[in-house]
Design an enzyme around this catalytic site. Structure first.
Site, short mmCIF file in Angstrom:
data_model
loop_
_atom_site.label_atom_id
_atom_site.label_comp_id
_atom_site.label_asym_id
_atom_site.label_seq_id
_atom_site.Cartn_x
_atom_site.Cartn_y
_atom_site.Cartn_z
N GLU A 1 18.19 31.37 -30.93
CA GLU A 1 19.59 30.95 -31.00
C GLU A 1 20.55 32.05 -30.56
O GLU A 1 21.65 31.77 -30.11
CB GLU A 1 19.95 30.41 -32.37
CG GLU A 1 19.92 31.41 -33.49
CD GLU A 1 20.24 30.79 -34.84
OE1 GLU A 1 20.88 29.74 -34.90
OE2 GLU A 1 19.82 31.39 -35.86
N GLU B 1 11.53 30.94 -39.02
CA GLU B 1 12.86 31.56 -39.09
C GLU B 1 13.00 32.64 -38.01
O GLU B 1 14.06 32.75 -37.37
CB GLU B 1 13.07 32.16 -40.50
CG GLU B 1 14.37 32.93 -40.68
CD GLU B 1 15.64 32.11 -40.47
OE1 GLU B 1 15.56 30.87 -40.33
OE2 GLU B 1 16.72 32.72 -40.44
N ARG C 1 33.32 28.40 -36.57
CA ARG C 1 33.17 26.94 -36.73
C ARG C 1 33.21 26.22 -35.38
O ARG C 1 33.03 25.01 -35.32
CB ARG C 1 34.29 26.40 -37.63
CG ARG C 1 34.30 27.00 -39.02
CD ARG C 1 35.44 26.43 -39.82
NE ARG C 1 35.26 25.02 -40.07
CZ ARG C 1 34.65 24.50 -41.11
NH1 ARG C 1 34.13 25.29 -42.01
NH2 ARG C 1 34.53 23.21 -41.25
N TRP D 1 34.81 22.74 -31.50
CA TRP D 1 33.42 22.56 -31.12
C TRP D 1 33.34 21.12 -30.65
O TRP D 1 33.43 20.19 -31.46
CB TRP D 1 32.49 22.80 -32.31
CG TRP D 1 31.04 22.84 -31.94
CD1 TRP D 1 30.31 23.92 -31.53
CD2 TRP D 1 30.13 21.73 -31.94
NE1 TRP D 1 29.02 23.55 -31.28
CE2 TRP D 1 28.87 22.23 -31.52
CE3 TRP D 1 30.24 20.37 -32.25
CZ2 TRP D 1 27.75 21.41 -31.39
CZ3 TRP D 1 29.12 19.57 -32.13
CH2 TRP D 1 27.89 20.09 -31.71
N HIS E 1 -4.83 24.13 -31.71
CA HIS E 1 -4.66 22.69 -31.52
C HIS E 1 -3.67 22.39 -30.40
O HIS E 1 -3.15 21.28 -30.31
CB HIS E 1 -4.22 22.03 -32.83
CG HIS E 1 -5.22 22.22 -33.92
ND1 HIS E 1 -6.38 21.49 -33.99
CD2 HIS E 1 -5.26 23.11 -34.94
CE1 HIS E 1 -7.09 21.90 -35.03
NE2 HIS E 1 -6.43 22.89 -35.62
N LYS F 1 29.06 27.39 -37.02
CA LYS F 1 28.53 27.84 -38.31
C LYS F 1 28.36 26.69 -39.30
O LYS F 1 27.33 26.58 -39.95
CB LYS F 1 29.47 28.90 -38.90
CG LYS F 1 29.00 29.45 -40.22
CD LYS F 1 28.34 30.77 -40.04
CE LYS F 1 27.73 31.31 -41.29
NZ LYS F 1 26.38 31.84 -41.01
N LYS G 1 15.87 32.65 -35.13
CA LYS G 1 16.82 33.75 -34.93
C LYS G 1 16.81 34.21 -33.47
O LYS G 1 17.85 34.37 -32.85
CB LYS G 1 16.48 34.98 -35.80
CG LYS G 1 16.79 34.91 -37.25
CD LYS G 1 18.23 34.94 -37.61
CE LYS G 1 18.84 33.58 -37.65
NZ LYS G 1 18.76 32.76 -38.79
N ASN H 1 39.52 17.92 -37.79
CA ASN H 1 38.10 18.28 -37.84
C ASN H 1 37.37 17.08 -38.42
O ASN H 1 37.74 16.58 -39.47
CB ASN H 1 37.94 19.52 -38.74
CG ASN H 1 36.51 19.81 -39.15
OD1 ASN H 1 36.25 20.28 -40.23
ND2 ASN H 1 35.58 19.54 -38.27
N GLY H 2 36.34 16.60 -37.70
CA GLY H 2 35.61 15.42 -38.16
C GLY H 2 35.45 14.46 -37.00
O GLY H 2 35.67 14.82 -35.84
N CYS I 1 34.45 22.71 -35.89
CA CYS I 1 35.87 22.91 -35.60
C CYS I 1 36.53 23.56 -36.81
O CYS I 1 36.17 23.29 -37.96
CB CYS I 1 36.63 21.63 -35.30
SG CYS I 1 36.03 20.76 -33.87
C1 F6R Z 1 20.75 29.52 -38.19
C2 F6R Z 1 21.80 28.86 -38.94
C3 F6R Z 1 21.74 27.39 -39.13
C4 F6R Z 1 22.12 27.03 -40.58
C5 F6R Z 1 22.17 25.50 -40.75
C6 F6R Z 1 22.46 25.11 -42.18
O1 F6R Z 1 20.97 30.90 -38.08
O2 F6R Z 1 22.73 29.48 -39.37
O3 F6R Z 1 20.48 26.89 -38.81
O4 F6R Z 1 21.19 27.60 -41.45
O5 F6R Z 1 23.14 24.97 -39.91
O6 F6R Z 1 23.69 25.61 -42.60
P1 F6R Z 1 24.06 25.70 -44.16
O7 F6R Z 1 23.16 26.71 -44.76
O8 F6R Z 1 25.49 26.10 -44.17
O9 F6R Z 1 23.84 24.33 -44.73
#
Ligand code: F6R
Length: 588
Positions: A473, A466, A27, A72, A489, A583, A470, A98-99, A2
């Protein structure tokens, strides 16, 4: 998660707030709302979906004090009623939050017994009703706000306005708030990009601090009410960095910035970097702690440390870290890696470690973030604001800094810097618009697939994780990353005729074995996409990347970031705002 904002100044609050909310949509973007102090009452607009402007701004009037929220959902479905701001029952008080208020059910019961009626399913609604109740019992708005805080358990960043007082108040505990100090105006936000086009002067609120904006501006302790002297800091992020420019999406803009961001990431104070490397060498047990993409970067770096520095690193997902507390001593070193510096699980891991006397170092992008403030030392990534929900440039900046640290551990900092400078040049080639377009062909061939697998060995195992993250998501194609050796396995059972499998084949000790894993997949009908410096007959599609030795995880991921972007576009998904994600993951 949020995003919250507040504005008190001389301009039309609704237009400032809506612009700010748009920059905070990363957010959370389920629903949004704005409230502005007007005459005779507070005007409120709440909607599910995209933030819209012109009509909304007009409907909110010309008031100069207001708050906004982009949500969110945690407690309660995505509906207009559950979106913020939430109002007191008399309509005098409006709150964004937020929280998570952990004890909201108990508070709700108490308020219901007093006759208050709840209009939403949220935890937040107890806040305006508590403030209202204290005001009814004779408190001023400020005192009622402070008293309300003392009843809240959990995490919060709150901004509130009152219809009659022209006062705006905010406070925080374990959720971020930054105050922007302008010329005769103040901004409050979860993150500074929300107001960076108005001011770069900021004040970070700490836990249990409360800022009161009436004619003047004061920060007070939210428990004792004592005035706290706060320092104004000046940010070096600028407006242009937070804008899309000629790019259609932030994701593509941020992918394209990586030559520059890697160059900035390695521009660190050598003495500080060497000091951290020495601390790693002297520690009795080093933990890398991170989540999501940052975890993948840390996992990759644990291989780099093993290869270059012959140093064992414990790598733990931050949400699992509390289970490791028994292994912590004051000789342990914790290195946390986080773009936002606000990830709740990372902050919680830091709390656990600090109790055991562990020294905390952090690699963070957002200056002034909670993680930075809770660390003994911080290396800033210098990547500029990352607005797209997906990590791209911050991931490669993390890899660059961690690689540099590994070299510094064996006294080879300048060798590491030279390597990474050449990597930055290669990254420039990989993100050249012509090279980017070449990936559209691969994206077109994969866009209708339901499943996709990615394999790698050694350092490339983390790149496979990774890459799969990518792709899934942002395009919602089911993608999984595996260590090449794990295939037999179990996962190989998933391979059918035409199943795409991305294979990372760098010029290192893993080459022979990963190629035979690729062959095993191909023999079962798999379609092999080879990411390598060298063409091979096994590949059905070849993605050429340079051979940059120990730094190959940085260059190898870039074509897959680009592929993910085009998969999202071809499948009609918004790459900057994938569904269900936010984010900054500020809840556990
Ligand atoms: C994936 C992504 C998330 C963040 C994760 C940690 O593209 O962005 O998996 O990497 O939420 O976020 P930070 O780096 O802000 O702790």
């Amino acid at each position: 998660m949020c995003g919250i904002v507040g504005y008190k100044g001389k301009r039309q609050a609704s237009s400032v707030i809506i612009d700010s909310l748009k920059t905070l949509e990363y957010r959370g973007y389920d629903s949004w709302g704005v409230a502005v102090v007007g005459n005779p009452s507070i005007s409120v607009v709440k909607e599910v979906g995209m933030i819209c402007d012109a009509d909304t701004i007009n409907n909110l009037g010309s008031g100069t004090v207001g708050i906004g929220h982009t949500r969110w959902a945690t407690h309660g479905k995505v509906t207009e009623e559950n979106s913020h701001p939430h109002m007191s029952s008399d309509g005098c008080i409006s709150v964004v939050h937020n929280g998570i208020i952990d004890n909201y059910q108990a508070l709700k019961e108490q308020l219901k017994k007093k006759g208050y009626v709840f209009r939403s399913e949220t935890d937040t609604e107890v806040i305006p009703l508590l403030i209202e109740d204290f005001i009814k019992n004779g408190c001023s708005f400020e005192d009622a706000f402070r008293k309300t805080l003392s009843f809240l358990e959990g995490t919060y960043a709150i901004v509130s306005i009152h219809k009659d007082s022209e006062t705006m108040i905010c406070a925080r505990k374990d959720s971020p708030i930054v105050v922007g100090v302008g010329d005769g105006e103040h901004f409050v936000a979860s993150d500074s990009p929300a107001f960076i086009n108005h001011t770069n002067k900021v004040i970070y609120l700490e836990n249990y601090e409360m800022a009161v904006f009436n004619g003047s501006f004061e920060v007070r302790c939210s428990i004792t009410g004592d005035i706290i002297d706060k320092k104004v800091q000046v940010l070096d992020w600028d407006v242009e960095q937070a804008k899309k420019g000629d790019f259609k999406h932030y994701m593509l803009k941020e992918i394209s910035e990586q030559k520059e961001t890697i160059t900035k990431a390695i521009h660190q104070d050598d003495k500080v970097l060497q000091g951290i490397a020495d601390a790693i060498n002297e520690s009795y047990g080093t933990f890398f702690i991170a989540s999501g993409s940052s975890y993948n970067a840390a996992l990759s770096a644990s291989y780099t440390f093993s290869k270059i520095a012959r140093k064992h690193i414990n790598i733990v997902d931050s949400s699992e870290f509390p289970n490791y507390e028994h292994f912590l001593t004051p000789q342990t070193l914790m290195i946390t890696v986080s773009q936002s510096g606000e990830t709740a699980d990372v902050l919680d891991a830091v709390k656990v470690a600090k109790k055991k006397g562990v020294k905390i170092l952090s690699i963070v992008n957002v200056m002034g973030s909670s993680l930075m403030r809770n660390s003994d030392h911080t290396l800033l990534m210098n990547a500029g604001p990352e607005i797209c929900v997906l990590s791209t440039k911050s991931y490669t900046s993390q890899l660059a800094i961690l690689t540099l640290l590994a070299y510094a551990c064996v006294g080879k900092l300048s060798e590491g810097k030279d390597l990474l400078k050449s990597v930055a040049d290669h990254v420039g080639d990989l993100t050249d618009p012509k090279t980017l377009l070449g990936t559209v062909e691969l994206a077109s061939c994969l866009k209708d697939k339901e499943h996709l697998y990615v394999i790698g060995r050694g350092q490339s195992y983390s790149t496979a994780l990774e890459a799969a993250l990518k792709i899934k998501e942002v395009s919602y194609i089911h993608a999984e990353g595996f260590a090449g050796g794990t295939l037999k396995h179990g996962p190989i059972a998933l391979i059918e005729e035409g199943t795409p499998c991305i294979v990372f084949v760098p010029n290192d000790e893993t080459r022979k074995e990963i190629l035979s894993n690729a062959m095993e997949v191909k023999s079962r009908g798999g379609y092999i996409i080879g990411v390598s410096d060298e063409e091979n007959d096994i590949f059905d599609f070849f993605v050429k990347v340079p051979d940059v030795g120990h730094a190959s995880p940085i260059t190898d991921i870039i074509p897959i970031q680009v592929l993910s972007y085009y998969l999202a576009i071809l499948r009609g998904c918004n790459p900057d705002r994938p569904r269900n994600l936010a984010k900054s993951v500020t809840v556990k």
